[in-house]
Design a protein around this motif. Structure first.
Motif: not given
Length: 273
Positions: A105-129
C-alpha cells in the motif's frame, strides 16, 4: 533538478562549501573546470551539475568524487563533507513498515502521489495492482518523469509485459515537454553490482528491508520523506546513466521467456517491487 521547477527540501546555508572554495582558489570558473575534466577523459560534467555538487543540492557519485579528488588534489572527506552532513542531518524520522499489505500500500501511495519524478529499481516485480497503478499514473500525468532500472532481466512475465505497456504509453525518444519522460535501463547481471529495490518520488521513498517478522518473508520496508527521497531519485538517475538502455519493444521482447506464478498462489511480498 535539471529541467523541472521543483524546490529542494534541503535546508539552505550561506556558507561556501569546500568544493566551491577549492575551485575559486585556483581560480577557475565552473565551465573551465568542466572543460579541463573533459580534456582529462572525463566528459559529461556540466556547469550546472558541478554547481549542484558545490551547493549540496545533489550528491556527487563515487565515480566523480574520485575524479574531483584527483583533479583538485584533496581528499574526499574535505571536499564532500557538506554533502554528507546534509544527508546525516536530515530532519526526518524514517517509518518502519511491517506486513506485506502495508508495504504494498505504501509503494502504491508513492506512485499515486508522484508529481515530478517516479523511480523504480528492481527486476522481480509481479504485483499486477502495483504495476497497473504505475501505468495509470503515467498515462494521466504526461509530464511525470519515470525511471525504471532493472538489475538483470525481468524475473516474471508480468514485469516484461509491464515494460511493453510503458512503451505503448510513452515514447522514450519524445521531447515534446522539453525533456525525456521515460527512461528504461538494465544493469546486466554482475556479481559485483548488487541488485537494488526501491520506489521513490520527489516527496517519498519506500525501501524494502529484510523482514522483521520471518526469515522466509520479505514484508518489511522503511518509508522516507522528501529530503531522503530526492536522494533516491538521484540514485536512480545515476543507475540509469550506467545502464544499457532498454527502450524499444524489440529490446524487451529479446529477453528469453520468463516464468509467471501459479494462479492459485498469491504473489510473494518479496516481489512487490
Amino acid at each position: 533538478m535539471a529541467g523541472r521547477k521543483h524546490r529542494t527540501t534541503w535546508p539552505t546555508t550561506d556558507a561556501v562549501s569546500p568544493l566551491r572554495l577549492v575551485r575559486q582558489g585556483i581560480p577557475a570558473t565552473l565551465e573551465q573546470v568542466c572543460h579541463a575534466l573533459e580534456r582529462r577523459g572525463h566528459p559529461g560534467v556540466s556547469a550546472s551539475m558541478l554547481s549542484a555538487w558545490e551547493t549540496g543540492r545533489h550528491v556527487t557519485s563515487l565515480r566523480y568524487r574520485k575524479v574531483l579528488c584527483e583533479f583538485y588534489g584533496r581528499p574526499a572527506k574535505d571536499l564532500f563533507a557538506h554533502q554528507d552532513q546534509r544527508l546525516t542531518g536530515a530532519a526526518e524520522t524514517p517509518r518502519l513498515l511491517v506486513g506485506h499489505h502495508d508495504l504494498s500500500d505504501a509503494m502504491i501511495d508513492v506512485v499515486q502521489r508522484a508529481q515530478h519524478y517516479l523511480v523504480v529499481l528492481g527486476s522481480r516485480s509481479r504485483d499486477e495492482a502495483y504495476l497497473r497503478t504505475i501505468e495509470t499514473v503515467l498515462a494521466a500525468r504526461d509530464e511525470l518523469v519515470h525511471y525504471r532500472v532493472l538489475f538483470g532481466p525481468p524475473r516474471h512475465q508480468v514485469l516484461a509485459d509491464h515494460l511493453l505497456r510503458l512503451l505503448e504509453i510513452r515514447d522514450p525518444h519524445d521531447r515534446s515537454h522539453g525533456l525525456k519522460t521515460l527512461h528504461i535501463g538494465i544493469i546486466e547481471d554482475d556479481p559485483g553490482t548488487p541488485e537494488r529495490f526501491f520506489c521513490a518520488s520527489e516527496s517519498a521513498a519506500i525501501v524494502p528491508v529484510p523482514s522483521v517478522t520471518s526469515a522466509e518473508a520479505f514484508d518489511s520496508g522503511v518509508a522516507f520523506a522528501a529530503g531522503v527521497a530526492e536522494r533516491y531519485v538521484d540514485h536512480a538517475r545515476q543507475c540509469y546513466a550506467a545502464a544499457r538502455k532498454l527502450e524499444t519493444a524489440r529490446a524487451v521482447r529479446a529477453f528469453p521467456a520468463v516464468r509467471g506464478w501459479p494462479e492459485d498462489t498469491e504473489p510473494a511480498p518479496a516481489d512487490r517491487r
